[in-house]
Design an enzyme around this catalytic site. Structure first.
Site, PDB file in Angstrom:
ATOM      1  CG  ASN A  38       2.146  -4.565  33.894  1.00  0.00           C
ATOM      2  OD1 ASN A  38       2.253  -4.914  32.734  1.00  0.00           O
ATOM      3  ND2 ASN A  38       1.062  -3.952  34.368  1.00  0.00           N
ATOM      4  CG  HIS A 124      -1.212   4.893  30.828  1.00  0.00           C
ATOM      5  ND1 HIS A 124      -1.740   5.407  31.980  1.00  0.00           N
ATOM      6  CD2 HIS A 124      -1.401   3.555  30.890  1.00  0.00           C
ATOM      7  CE1 HIS A 124      -2.213   4.416  32.726  1.00  0.00           C
ATOM      8  NE2 HIS A 124      -2.012   3.288  32.086  1.00  0.00           N
ATOM      9  CD  GLU A 168       2.197   4.520  27.177  1.00  0.00           C
ATOM     10  OE1 GLU A 168       2.604   3.362  27.314  1.00  0.00           O
ATOM     11  OE2 GLU A 168       1.000   4.815  27.125  1.00  0.00           O
ATOM     12  CB  SER A 172       1.033   0.251  28.527  1.00  0.00           C
ATOM     13  OG  SER A 172      -0.051   0.993  28.012  1.00  0.00           O
ATOM     14  CG  ASP A 197       4.496   6.655  31.611  1.00  0.00           C
ATOM     15  OD1 ASP A 197       5.313   5.941  32.214  1.00  0.00           O
ATOM     16  OD2 ASP A 197       3.277   6.625  31.836  1.00  0.00           O
ATOM     17  CG  HIS A 200       4.836  -0.878  30.292  1.00  0.00           C
ATOM     18  ND1 HIS A 200       4.261  -1.923  30.977  1.00  0.00           N
ATOM     19  CD2 HIS A 200       3.934   0.142  30.319  1.00  0.00           C
ATOM     20  CE1 HIS A 200       3.053  -1.552  31.377  1.00  0.00           C
ATOM     21  NE2 HIS A 200       2.831  -0.308  30.992  1.00  0.00           N
ATOM     22  CE  LYS A 228       2.923  -0.204  34.683  1.00  0.00           C
ATOM     23  NZ  LYS A 228       1.656  -0.720  35.162  1.00  0.00           N
TER      24      LYS A 228
HETATM   25  C1  LIG Z   1       2.346   3.619  30.608  1.00  0.00           C
HETATM   26  C2  LIG Z   1       1.823   3.642  31.999  1.00  0.00           C
HETATM   27  N1  LIG Z   1       1.977   4.744  32.735  1.00  0.00           N
HETATM   28  C3  LIG Z   1       1.548   4.810  33.997  1.00  0.00           C
HETATM   29  C4  LIG Z   1       0.919   3.752  34.595  1.00  0.00           C
HETATM   30  C5  LIG Z   1       0.418   3.910  35.978  1.00  0.00           C
HETATM   31  O1  LIG Z   1       1.376   3.479  36.894  1.00  0.00           O
HETATM   32  P1  LIG Z   1       0.909   3.057  38.371  1.00  0.00           P
HETATM   33  O2  LIG Z   1       0.328   1.703  38.253  1.00  0.00           O
HETATM   34  O3  LIG Z   1       2.158   3.116  39.180  1.00  0.00           O
HETATM   35  O4  LIG Z   1      -0.099   4.067  38.794  1.00  0.00           O
HETATM   36  C6  LIG Z   1       0.732   2.577  33.863  1.00  0.00           C
HETATM   37  C7  LIG Z   1       0.083   1.369  34.405  1.00  0.00           C
HETATM   38  O5  LIG Z   1      -0.331   1.141  35.451  1.00  0.00           O
HETATM   39  C8  LIG Z   1       1.201   2.513  32.545  1.00  0.00           C
HETATM   40  O6  LIG Z   1       1.023   1.417  31.807  1.00  0.00           O
END
Ligand SMILES: Cc1ncc(COP(=O)(O)O)c(C=O)c1O
Length: 377
Positions: A38, A124, A168, A172, A197, A200, A228
């Site tokens: 990512n 997620h 999202e 993801s 969220d 990505h 990411k």
């Molecule tokens: C859509 C989504 N939200 C949140 C996260 C979590 O973020 P972090 O890795 O900073 O904990 C991820 C992946 O890790 C993700 O794909």
């Protein structure tokens, strides 16, 4: 064997039997091209980002020592938060220990047992965890189906004092975009709030500013990650001044967790500066993903992520191992990360790739993975 070891062994044997066992593999030092990271802009290896981290490490030390609410709120946080708010076009932003912690803290602070949460079914795991933690009544709407959301608002809105809609911005595991204008319009009609969220989307769509800018909309709360495209680590919430002030007082994953190390915050500042100023680098991951999808005959990619759905966990593992032998790292993604029978290779494109890498990868995927894909997929 002790009873706890027996318990663990039974669970592990069942996972192994279903080709769902996960192991941690070291990735350092291998001469392979990674098509599942990512790190969309390659910024984790950028000299400016590394130099910022090194300078902060030197100046402030290795750890923050305590929660931001105690003495961990070193001076770099303010700069990072104003840069994120500026990039996102919100009044304020608040940085958390990770994207996972940001979702957990924000969702559970904004909704409680008297409230209703409606979430896209593919949201997620950390959004689902936040929703559970909140104690709110929860219903899932069909993936990216704003009409189904509207029907659920009609059916359930009255049971909740407040209602929070979760989705999202860029999904993801599928790489598709949520139809934010339709989702926000439905929410507005029923006095519901929208939390996106955009883990990505940052650095990749909307000239790097994410899905809200891509669509020209303003979700009430925008969560994201610095781990990411920004090339560093940490999470954030961008929203109004009042919402951020509330989170400072109520988000337990912020209040009761140690602040990020200063070097990490400094790396994030450097990463966000690059995203804000270099639209050319932000255009690359999507351009490569689209170049790839055109070459293998898939629909045009909407983000840096392209899923190759293969069905069974075994077929995803076999394809992943074959690609590894060809010099490409692509992890097999299996349930429960994705729904059953949709095990896949989740390809991710980065500005750190070259056109030649992408074309070589596309040829191998076309000839060795897609050719052998079962016709039912
Ligand atoms: C859509 C989504 N939200 C949140 C996260 C979590 O973020 P972090 O890795 O900073 O904990 C991820 C992946 O890790 C993700 O794909």
């Amino acid at each position: 064997m002790t009873s706890i070891d027996k318990f663990a062994r039974l669970k592990l044997d069942a996972l192994q039997g279903a080709s769902l066992l996960r192991v941690l593999r070291e990735t350092e030092g291998q001469e392979q091209i990674n098509f599942c990271s990512n790190d969309y802009l390659g910024l984790s290896q950028d000299d400016r980002v590394k130099a910022a981290a090194a300078a902060a490490l030197d100046e402030y030390g290795a750890g923050a020592g305590s929660s931001r609410l105690v003495t961990g709120n070193h001076s770099l946080y303010g700069e990072l938060e104003s840069r994120i708010a500026e990039l996102k076009g919100t009044e304020r932003a608040l940085v958390f220990g990770s994207g996972y912690l940001a979702n957990l803290g924000a969702i559970a602070a904004l909704a409680g047992t008297a409230d209703l949460i409606l979430a896209d079914e593919l949201s997620h795991a950390c959004m689902m965890a936040g929703a559970k933690l909140s104690g709110a009544a929860m219903h899932l709407f069909r993936h990216n189906d704003a009409e189904h959301l509207r029907a659920q608002l009609e059916q359930y809105r009255a049971i909740g004092r407040n209602c929070l809609v979760l989705t999202e911005g860029v999904f993801s595991m599928d790489g598709d975009l949520a139809p934010l204008p339709d989702i926000i319009a439905a929410a507005r009609d029923y006095d519901a709030w929208v939390l996106t969220d955009d883990a990505h989307g940052l650095g990749v769509i909307g000239q790097g500013r994410g899905s809200a800018v891509h669509w020209g909309v303003a979700p009430d709360v925008q969560v994201g990650t610095l781990s990411k495209a920004a090339g560093s680590y940490g999470g954030y919430v961008a929203s109004s001044r009042s919402v951020i002030d509330l989170l400072i007082n109520r988000a337990r994953s912020l209040i009761y967790s140690t602040a990020l190390p200063p070097s990490v915050v400094a790396a994030s500042i450097a990463g966000i500066k690059i995203i804000a100023s270099d639209t050319a680098i932000c255009a690359k991951p999507l351009a490569y993903a689209q170049m790839f999808s055109a070459h293998v005959g898939l629909p045009p990619a909407q983000s840096a992520i392209v899923p190759l759905i293969l069905g069974s966990p075994d077929s995803a593992l076999v394809a992943s191992q074959m690609l590894e032998r060809e010099g490409f790292v692509v992890a097999a993604i299996r349930p429960p990360t994705v729904p059953s029978n949709t095990a896949r290779l989740r390809l991710a494109f980065s500005a750190a790739h070259s056109s030649a890498d992408v074309l070589r990868f596309a040829a191998v995927v076309r000839d060795r993975v897609l050719e052998n894909r079962p016709s039912t997929q």
